[in-house]
Design an enzyme around this catalytic site. Structure first.
Site, mmCIF file in Angstrom:
data_model
loop_
_atom_site.group_PDB
_atom_site.id
_atom_site.type_symbol
_atom_site.label_atom_id
_atom_site.label_comp_id
_atom_site.label_asym_id
_atom_site.label_seq_id
_atom_site.Cartn_x
_atom_site.Cartn_y
_atom_site.Cartn_z
ATOM 1 C CB CYS A 32 -0.997 -0.205 0.911
ATOM 2 S SG CYS A 32 0.075 -0.680 2.682
ATOM 3 C CD GLU A 50 -3.412 0.681 -4.254
ATOM 4 O OE1 GLU A 50 -4.840 0.429 -3.912
ATOM 5 O OE2 GLU A 50 -2.863 0.723 -3.651
HETATM 6 P P1 NAD Z 1 -10.572 -5.116 -1.432
HETATM 7 O O1 NAD Z 1 -11.098 -3.650 -0.878
HETATM 8 O O2 NAD Z 1 -10.845 -5.522 -2.778
HETATM 9 O O3 NAD Z 1 -10.791 -6.525 -0.330
HETATM 10 C C1 NAD Z 1 -10.138 -5.750 1.290
HETATM 11 C C2 NAD Z 1 -11.214 -6.907 1.564
HETATM 12 O O4 NAD Z 1 -12.082 -6.729 1.689
HETATM 13 C C3 NAD Z 1 -11.356 -8.387 1.829
HETATM 14 O O5 NAD Z 1 -11.308 -9.586 2.514
HETATM 15 C C4 NAD Z 1 -13.018 -8.247 0.741
HETATM 16 O O6 NAD Z 1 -13.728 -9.806 0.220
HETATM 17 C C5 NAD Z 1 -13.150 -7.314 1.387
HETATM 18 N N1 NAD Z 1 -14.284 -6.470 1.055
HETATM 19 C C6 NAD Z 1 -14.437 -5.716 -0.514
HETATM 20 N N2 NAD Z 1 -15.399 -4.968 -0.172
HETATM 21 C C7 NAD Z 1 -16.516 -5.122 1.673
HETATM 22 C C8 NAD Z 1 -17.132 -4.514 1.873
HETATM 23 N N3 NAD Z 1 -18.238 -4.049 1.498
HETATM 24 N N4 NAD Z 1 -17.911 -4.109 2.814
HETATM 25 C C9 NAD Z 1 -17.010 -5.506 3.864
HETATM 26 N N5 NAD Z 1 -15.448 -6.115 3.345
HETATM 27 C C10 NAD Z 1 -15.752 -6.149 1.872
HETATM 28 O O7 NAD Z 1 -8.906 -4.797 -1.353
HETATM 29 P P2 NAD Z 1 -7.297 -5.935 -1.851
HETATM 30 O O8 NAD Z 1 -7.761 -5.930 -3.532
HETATM 31 O O9 NAD Z 1 -7.897 -7.239 -1.007
HETATM 32 O O10 NAD Z 1 -6.265 -5.474 -1.350
HETATM 33 C C11 NAD Z 1 -5.964 -4.386 -1.648
HETATM 34 C C12 NAD Z 1 -5.699 -3.195 -1.800
HETATM 35 O O11 NAD Z 1 -5.223 -2.635 -0.114
HETATM 36 C C13 NAD Z 1 -4.656 -1.599 -1.980
HETATM 37 O O12 NAD Z 1 -6.018 -0.540 -2.064
HETATM 38 C C14 NAD Z 1 -4.115 -1.884 -1.316
HETATM 39 O O13 NAD Z 1 -3.854 -0.153 -1.590
HETATM 40 C C15 NAD Z 1 -5.017 -2.287 0.272
HETATM 41 N N6 NAD Z 1 -4.124 -2.120 1.291
HETATM 42 C C16 NAD Z 1 -3.927 -1.127 2.492
HETATM 43 C C17 NAD Z 1 -2.546 -1.503 3.511
HETATM 44 C C18 NAD Z 1 -2.266 -0.325 4.158
HETATM 45 O O14 NAD Z 1 -2.375 -0.678 5.307
HETATM 46 N N7 NAD Z 1 -2.939 0.723 4.298
HETATM 47 C C19 NAD Z 1 -2.606 -2.588 3.617
HETATM 48 C C20 NAD Z 1 -3.043 -3.466 2.367
HETATM 49 C C21 NAD Z 1 -3.194 -3.065 0.912
#
Ligand code: NAD
Length: 430
Positions: free
Chosen positions: A293, A395
């Protein structure tokens, strides 16, 4: 209880009342091992009823856990840390299989996860204290006091890029404070949080205090909306984070912690030490296949140092970034999480080319020997783009470094801040 690392996923990918289990569900998702790009299991998706069952189990167990002293909870967390260290190599191999990252990186994640449990085990007694306050009339008549109390059940939702570590960063503080947890991992990397459950049980975390459900958006929504969930901790994309915040305020208003996406930058001035700037830019772009991230994919370089920096970084990437089987010791770039994500990254490389970008290295799919089925990508270094290009604004979440030249400090600060994201930043100067 003795902890042994399981050899496969056959014990189920749910965790309830202190042990691995599974559920009956008509809907499943494919569990893909990124390293080989193959489906290794089908996992049932949790319905709202299942989420309800797991949250209620957590609520039942939380009362007694919340009544234990911070000192006693701290002792259990230190045992968790010890067990993680004792089994670090086996856990690191699980993490590679869950996520596709190189083994040398997975070892760092597991070591830092053990430290996290020690840290929160250590601060539990020091931080979980209240204040006493004098009221009118003086202390002989009236005082007020504050206490730090657990929320109750914390609903945690994780992304796929650091499956074990992200889970640990949420679970260790929640447990230290006397909460119970229901954790929903990303369906792209569902296994490691279940392994953590077995470690917690072996260390003495009571049954029901930590539970894992599986699924996609529907399970996440049900967890956020559940009225027995008192707080939500979420890591994922900005779009999902916005939805989570809304969902957490539907049936009751819960506090929410959001760790979301980024489009960070590093700024390299003419008087920087090129070697140090190159080493940091490599780290800030290519760790974990660029799926971080805080990745500083916008590398602003002042014009006086541009030629030497560009030559040095391309050379360093050519020398050091060995793409290959993530279980091999000398691999520095493992597999992307899945085929869909790789296609997304390749789409950004294509859009960069169409918008005037010049690819100095990489930017293509590769098929390393022995793991040909995985989604492997040769890390890209791209120059020649304007700040308006799609690859510069959005991103990418992949190993794509963008070199952006600048002339003055005022100019670069304005350009660096011209983003809707805000996570990390770095500055290099003499
Ligand atoms: P994502 O948002 O697609 O999914 C993350 C999680 O949320 C998954 O478990 C998914 O099933 C769940 N989810 C999706 N929609 C939801 C909803 N409406 N309600 C509840 N849960 C829901 O993200 P991803 O593709 O898994 O991860 C990548 C993203 O995460 C990137 O944008 C990255 O920058 C971010 N990230 C941020 C950090 C940080 O500390 N800031 C760390 C790691 C990843």
């Amino acid at each position: 209880m003795v902890f042994t690392v399981p050899s496969d996923l056959s014990g189920g990918l749910y965790f309830l009342n202190g042990k691995r289990t599974t559920i009956e569900s008509t809907e499943t998702f494919d569990v893909i091992e990124p390293r080989i790009g193959q489906v290794v299991a089908k996992c049932p998706k949790a319905t709202a009823d299942i989420v309800d069952q797991y949250v209620k189990a957590a609520a039942d167990a939380q009362s007694a856990w919340g009544e234990t002293t911070a000192l006693d909870r701290g002792k259990v967390l230190h045992k968790v840390a010890d067990l993680i260290r004792e089994h670090a190599e086996e856990i690191a191999i699980w993490e590679v299989k869950t996520n596709g990252k190189p083994i040398y990186e997975a070892r760092c994640d597991i070591a830092s996860s053990a430290d996290t449990f020690d840290f929160f085990g250590g601060i539990a007694t020091a931080v979980l204290q209240g204040d006493s306050l004098e009221l009118p009339g003086g202390p002989s008549q009236r005082i007020a006091y504050t206490r730090r109390e657990p929320y109750g059940v914390v609903g945690c939702i994780g992304a796929w890029n650091y499956p074990f570590q992200t889970c640990v960063w949420k679970v260790a503080p929640a447990l230290a404070a006397g909460n119970a947890v229901v954790y929903k991992p990303s369906p792209f990397a569902p296994a490691s949080p279940v392994l953590l459950g077995e470690i917690l049980t072996a260390a003495g975390v009571p049954k029901g205090v930590y539970n894992v459900i599986q699924g996609e958006q529907e399970a996440g929504v049900a967890l956020c909306e559940h009225n027995l969930v008192a707080k939500v901790s979420f890591t994922g994309s900005v779009a999902s984070g916005e939805a989570v915040q809304r969902q957490a305020a539907t049936k009751n208003v819960k506090p929410v912690t959001l760790e979301l996406g980024g489009k960070s930058e590093i700024i390299i001035f003419d008087d920087s030490d090129v070697k140090s700037a190159v080493a940091s830019a490599m780290l800030a772009n290519f760790l974990n296949q660029g799926q971080v991230c805080t990745n500083a994919t916008r590398v602003f370089v002042q014009k006086g140092i541009l030629a030497s920096f560009t030559e040095a970084i391309v050379q360093e990437a050519n020398d050091k970034l060995k793409v290959g089987d993530p279980l091999l010791e000398d691999t520095r770039v493992g597999a992307n999480i899945n085929e869909g994500h790789l296609q997304r990254i390749l789409g950004y490389v294509e859009s960069a080319k169409q918008e005037g970008g010049v690819v100095l290295r990489g930017g293509v799919r590769v098929h390393p020997t022995g793991v040909e089925g995985g989604a492997y990508f040769e890390p890209a270094i791209i120059t020649g783009l304007s700040d308006e290009a799609r690859a510069v604004r959005e991103e990418i979440f992949g190993a794509v470094m963008l070199i952006l030249p600048f002339e003055t400090e005022e100019e670069v600060i304005a350009r660096a801040n011209n983003t809707t994201y805000g996570l990390a930043a770095g500055v290099f100067s003499g």
